[in-house]
Each structure stands twice: as C-alpha cells, then as structure tokens.
Motif scaffolding. Structure first.
Motif, PDB file in Angstrom:
ATOM      1  N   THR A  36       0.848  -1.190   0.000  1.00  0.00           N
ATOM      2  CA  THR A  36       0.000   0.000   0.000  1.00  0.00           C
ATOM      3  C   THR A  36       0.883   1.239   0.000  1.00  0.00           C
ATOM      4  O   THR A  36       1.667   1.450   0.933  1.00  0.00           O
ATOM      5  CB  THR A  36      -0.924   0.025   1.225  1.00  0.00           C
ATOM      6  N   VAL A  37       0.781   2.033  -1.047  1.00  0.00           N
ATOM      7  CA  VAL A  37       1.561   3.265  -1.152  1.00  0.00           C
ATOM      8  C   VAL A  37       0.703   4.474  -0.808  1.00  0.00           C
ATOM      9  O   VAL A  37       1.128   5.368  -0.082  1.00  0.00           O
ATOM     10  CB  VAL A  37       2.162   3.410  -2.562  1.00  0.00           C
ATOM     11  N   ALA A  40       6.094   4.563 -15.877  1.00  0.00           N
ATOM     12  CA  ALA A  40       5.845   4.647 -14.439  1.00  0.00           C
ATOM     13  C   ALA A  40       4.785   3.638 -13.997  1.00  0.00           C
ATOM     14  O   ALA A  40       4.957   2.936 -12.989  1.00  0.00           O
ATOM     15  CB  ALA A  40       5.403   6.060 -14.062  1.00  0.00           C
ATOM     16  N   TYR A  41       3.691   3.545 -14.744  1.00  0.00           N
ATOM     17  CA  TYR A  41       2.546   2.735 -14.321  1.00  0.00           C
ATOM     18  C   TYR A  41       2.422   1.414 -15.081  1.00  0.00           C
ATOM     19  O   TYR A  41       1.612   0.567 -14.702  1.00  0.00           O
ATOM     20  CB  TYR A  41       1.258   3.539 -14.495  1.00  0.00           C
ATOM     21  N   GLY A  42       3.189   1.246 -16.149  1.00  0.00           N
ATOM     22  CA  GLY A  42       3.103   0.033 -16.944  1.00  0.00           C
ATOM     23  C   GLY A  42       4.366  -0.797 -16.853  1.00  0.00           C
ATOM     24  O   GLY A  42       5.404  -0.343 -16.364  1.00  0.00           O
ATOM     25  N   GLY A  44      11.579  -8.154 -11.610  1.00  0.00           N
ATOM     26  CA  GLY A  44      10.318  -8.429 -12.280  1.00  0.00           C
ATOM     27  C   GLY A  44       9.092  -8.294 -11.413  1.00  0.00           C
ATOM     28  O   GLY A  44       7.965  -8.537 -11.875  1.00  0.00           O
ATOM     29  N   SER A  45       9.246  -7.888 -10.169  1.00  0.00           N
ATOM     30  CA  SER A  45       8.098  -7.756  -9.271  1.00  0.00           C
ATOM     31  C   SER A  45       7.144  -6.674  -9.762  1.00  0.00           C
ATOM     32  O   SER A  45       7.551  -5.656 -10.329  1.00  0.00           O
ATOM     33  CB  SER A  45       8.585  -7.402  -7.860  1.00  0.00           C
ATOM     34  N   GLY A  46       5.842  -6.886  -9.489  1.00  0.00           N
ATOM     35  CA  GLY A  46       4.844  -5.879  -9.800  1.00  0.00           C
ATOM     36  C   GLY A  46       5.030  -4.602  -9.004  1.00  0.00           C
ATOM     37  O   GLY A  46       4.473  -3.550  -9.354  1.00  0.00           O
ATOM     38  N   ASN A 103      -2.759  -1.855 -10.581  1.00  0.00           N
ATOM     39  CA  ASN A 103      -1.572  -2.695 -10.728  1.00  0.00           C
ATOM     40  C   ASN A 103      -1.498  -3.675  -9.559  1.00  0.00           C
ATOM     41  O   ASN A 103      -1.540  -3.263  -8.396  1.00  0.00           O
ATOM     42  CB  ASN A 103      -0.304  -1.831 -10.736  1.00  0.00           C
ATOM     43  N   PRO A 104      -1.356  -4.969  -9.838  1.00  0.00           N
ATOM     44  CA  PRO A 104      -1.211  -5.928  -8.738  1.00  0.00           C
ATOM     45  C   PRO A 104       0.129  -5.721  -8.050  1.00  0.00           C
ATOM     46  O   PRO A 104       1.127  -5.396  -8.673  1.00  0.00           O
ATOM     47  CB  PRO A 104      -1.277  -7.285  -9.438  1.00  0.00           C
ATOM     48  N   ARG A 105       0.132  -5.912  -6.733  1.00  0.00           N
ATOM     49  CA  ARG A 105       1.360  -5.760  -5.952  1.00  0.00           C
ATOM     50  C   ARG A 105       1.873  -7.116  -5.494  1.00  0.00           C
ATOM     51  O   ARG A 105       2.879  -7.218  -4.862  1.00  0.00           O
ATOM     52  CB  ARG A 105       1.088  -4.857  -4.750  1.00  0.00           C
TER      53      ARG A 105
END
Length: 468
Positions: A90-91, A153-155, A444-446, A466-468
C-alpha cells in the motif's frame, strides 16, 4: 460520472489558468488572459508556459536503487514517499493525491486542446502554415514525452511478446467529451508516442532547437524516439535516431569549465549546449517530509566514485545530494534536472553499439563523455581495457552516473534490464549501517510499477489497479 465531469473541468480550468505563468527569462510574450484559446497566437502562448517543463517525477527516483533513507527517515511518520521507498503493498492513503499522475495528464490536456482546435483557427497574421505546423509539432513532442513517462511509471517494461496485452495508461487524445477510458496497452501507448514524434520530425519547418529550452525542436524529438526505441529493445532504430540527434546537436558541457553551473531553476539551463529540451521536476512534499535530505545509495556512490565531478559538484558532505531549491508561496521546493540532453543520446548510441559488438566505437563515446566529467588528471590516469565482453557493463554504469535522479530513468532501466537474465537483479533496502534488511524487491516484481491512487481510481473506475 458527475465526479468525472468535475475533475475534467477542474483540470481544464487549471490548464487554462496556468497559461499566464511564463517567465521573463525566456524572452517571450506573456500569455494572454484569454481562457478560450482559438487563434494560432493563443496556442503559441500556451506553449510559452514554463509550467510545461515543470514535472513531478521524483517519486520514481525514490523507488529506484539510487537513493537511501536515513534511520530517522525510515522511522518517521508514514507517508507515500516512505511507503514507495520500501516498495510496500500500500503506497497511497485514501486521501493522497498522486501529483505525478494528475499534473502530467493536465499537461496532456493542454496539448490536446491545441491539437483539437488549431486547424479551426481564424485567419490572421499569425495563422501561417509555418507557425501552425510548428505549434502542432511542439504539442506532439510534449504529449509524447508525457506519455512515455506515464507508461514507464505505471506500466510494465516493454516486452514485444506481451506489450499489447500488458496494461499501460489511459490514452486521452482529445479534450472533447469526458469519457472514462480504460488503460490502453503498453504497446498502444508506445505506438502513440512514436507516431507523435515521427509526425513532429517530418515537419520541415521545425528547427533543430526551439526558441528556448522549454520549446521542443527536431533534435529533442529524435532523442525521444531514440529513448523510446531503446526501451522497446529495438537497438537498430534507437541507434539510427540517436545518429539523427547527434548529427544536429552533439556539444557537451565540460564540468571542468568555469561555465559549469549547477541547476537551481529553468534559467540555469539557458546557454547549456547539452540541453535539447529543458525539463525539471519540482517537489514540495519530499522536502516537507524529509527536510531536503537526499542520500545517495551506497551502490550509486560506489559507481560514481568521489573523484567524478558529477559527485563533487552535486553532492555535499557527508555523501548527500544537494538538490537545488527555492522558496515558493507553497513552501520550499526542490528542483531536479530531468532535461533531455546530448549525454543521454550519446549513451543510447553507445549501448546500441555495445549490444552489436562494436566495442571500440562505444568506448570512444564513453571516453568523450568522461573527459568532460573528470578532471584532466583523473581522466588521464584511468586505465581501462574495453572489450566486447565488458563494454555493455561500462555503458550501463555510465548511464547510472549521468542520469541519476533524472525523472525515473534509473527505475526504467532497472525494469527493462530485468528482462535479461545476465542483467537482472533483486534489490534490497537496508538500514543506514547496512546490517539490517528493511525490504526487498525481486527482479520483475509488480512493485516496480507505481500503483494508482484511490483518488485516481475513484475518478475513473475503468482503470484497473496494478497488482502488488
């Protein structure tokens, strides 16, 4: 839907209001107070606004491996910068505003207003084919820059096998209506970026550089094409567009020179021959959370070395980056250089050469850059042997030395290099003494991707998280 309409008109009002903020140092006419731009002159004035060069991408640098928190910072009250630094699941708190997302889309909106309306501009002394085509090209370059930042940034990093399935960011290509677009694919966003840039460079009226550092020219469009193709892994195209840039602009600023000036605001870019398009990140929140303390990571310091002028001129003891900052009405604001420049293009070309085995040509480019970044004694004392085996490592290290805290470029490099088995790496956050692990980030982590804030998702429920 009513919330979406309110957000849309708020952004429109913000973008039109901001036209009035151009600076005298640019030697351009101040924007008019017209809130309904219709003429070519109106659209020129929109592009004169220096806010188009003021971005908010420092969160991306906080997420990279170039920055370290002190023990005091990591035990301070939780905030989205700290949570992003620790790559937490959670950011964003529910009320947090993602200034990076909101401000970037507001600038895209401004470019869409221009592109939607300019062909209907009334005939007058400013409405010439040359003026109109230059305005269109500059709007396209600006829009391409913003979307290339957003999608990285988001992809996910571009992967030719999955790019058209990987979710990127919403594509908003018009200021008309108030649709709620879902996320376009990474591949679709890249296609738009490249299409916009190619249209801009095909304009014979567009000069190599703009009238000042905030206006795009053909050289910056070529540079962004080289960047985009590098991120796609198309090294032939990236090399060709780097050549197109360097054929027009290739001058470097020598850090040994008395003309070297550390950035404090946009005016400091004026006269710097390296700058193809001035971009800065301004940041108030990190300053307020951390009192402007920006600590380089141990790996960045070790890669730079203290003998490098990029260290001695930009860091202060003990190993602290000295961001420029100025007082504003909203509080102290830090400033970071995110400009598009000759050094990055040289390094793109060098990487492409290294990857095809042309190590001697790649090493020549590295040496040319390093000669301007080291004292003569240090440069002459270097004993390096470049080979086809080690040249890529040298190039990538030089990218890190040159492009740290540069609006996310290091984070984007980590993401793309994680696609290669020999270059991927897991990251760790350690306490300041380096003996306790606080967080880890597997390759490679989400969690390399910025998650969408609650406020962004509420404004557009068609955006998938985006999955974390």
């Amino acid at each position: 839907m009513m919330y979406k309409r309110a957000l849309f008109f708020l952004l429109a009002a913000y973008s039109l209001w901001s036209f009035q903020g151009c600076k005298k140092f640019l030697d351009i006419s101040p924007s008019s107070t017209n809130v309904n731009p219709t003429t070519v002159k109106d659209f020129q004035e929109m592009l004169n606004n220096d806010s188009l060069s003021k971005c908010h991408f420092f969160l991306l640098d906080v997420m990279s491996d170039d920055l370290q928190y002190s023990d005091v910072q990591t035990t301070a009250s939780s905030n989205y910068y700290l949570r992003a630094y620790l790559w937490q699941n959670t950011v964003w708190n529910p009320s947090d505003q993602d200034e990076m997302y909101n401000s970037t889309y507001s600038r895209i909106l401004q470019m869409n207003i221009i592109l939607d309306r300019i062909n209907a501009a009334p005939a007058d002394g400013y409405n010439t084919q040359e003026n109109k085509s230059v305005v269109i090209s500059q709007a396209l370059v600006n829009r391409a820059f913003y979307y290339l930042q957003l999608v990285n940034a988001y992809g996910a990093a571009y992967d030719p096998t999955t790019a058209f399935n990987d979710p990127g960011v919403p594509l908003v290509l018009t200021a008309k209506g108030n649709a709620l677009p879902p996320r376009a694919s990474v591949g679709q966003v890249y296609d738009l970026v490249i299409s916009d840039l190619k249209a801009a460079v095909n304009n014979s009226h567009l000069s190599s550089k703009g009238t000042d550092v905030i206006h795009p020219g053909k050289s910056s469009a070529y540079a962004l094409l080289a960047r985009a193709y590098l991120y796609k892994g198309d090294y032939i195209s990236a090399s060709n567009y780097a050549d197109s840039t360097l054929a027009k602009e290739r001058t470097l600023l020598n850090y040994n020179s008395i003309d070297y000036k550390s950035l404090s605001q946009l005016p400091d870019m004026v006269g710097n021959p390296e700058i193809l398009l001035g971009r800065i990140t301004t940041d108030i929140a990190f300053y307020s959370f951390n009192n402007a303390t920006v600590l380089p990571s141990t790996t960045l310091t070790n890669t730079l070395t203290t003998s490098d002028l990029r260290y001695s001129k930009k860091f202060v003891s003990p190993s602290r980056f000295q961001p420029a900052y100025y007082n504003s009405a909203n509080g102290n604001t830090m400033v970071f250089d995110n400009s598009i420049g000759v050094p990055e293009v040289m390094l793109i070309k060098a990487e492409c050469l290294a990857r095809n085995g042309s190590f001697s040509e790649a090493s020549a480019l590295i040496s040319k850059l390093r000669e301007t970044r080291l004292s003569p004694a240090t440069f002459n004392a270097e004993k390096r042997t470049y080979t086809a085996t080690n040249i890529l490592g040298y190039v990538l290290d030089e990218r890190r030395r040159e492009l740290f805290y540069h609006g996310g470029l290091r984070l984007f490099d980590l993401k793309r290099l994680n696609k290669e088995t020999s270059l991927k790496r897991d990251l760790s956050r350690l306490n300041y003494a380096g003996n306790t692990t606080l967080a880890t980030l597997p390759a490679g982590s989400g969690r390399y991707l910025v998650p969408f804030s609650t406020t962004v998702l509420a404004a557009n429920p068609n955006i998938s998280q985006n999955p974390r």
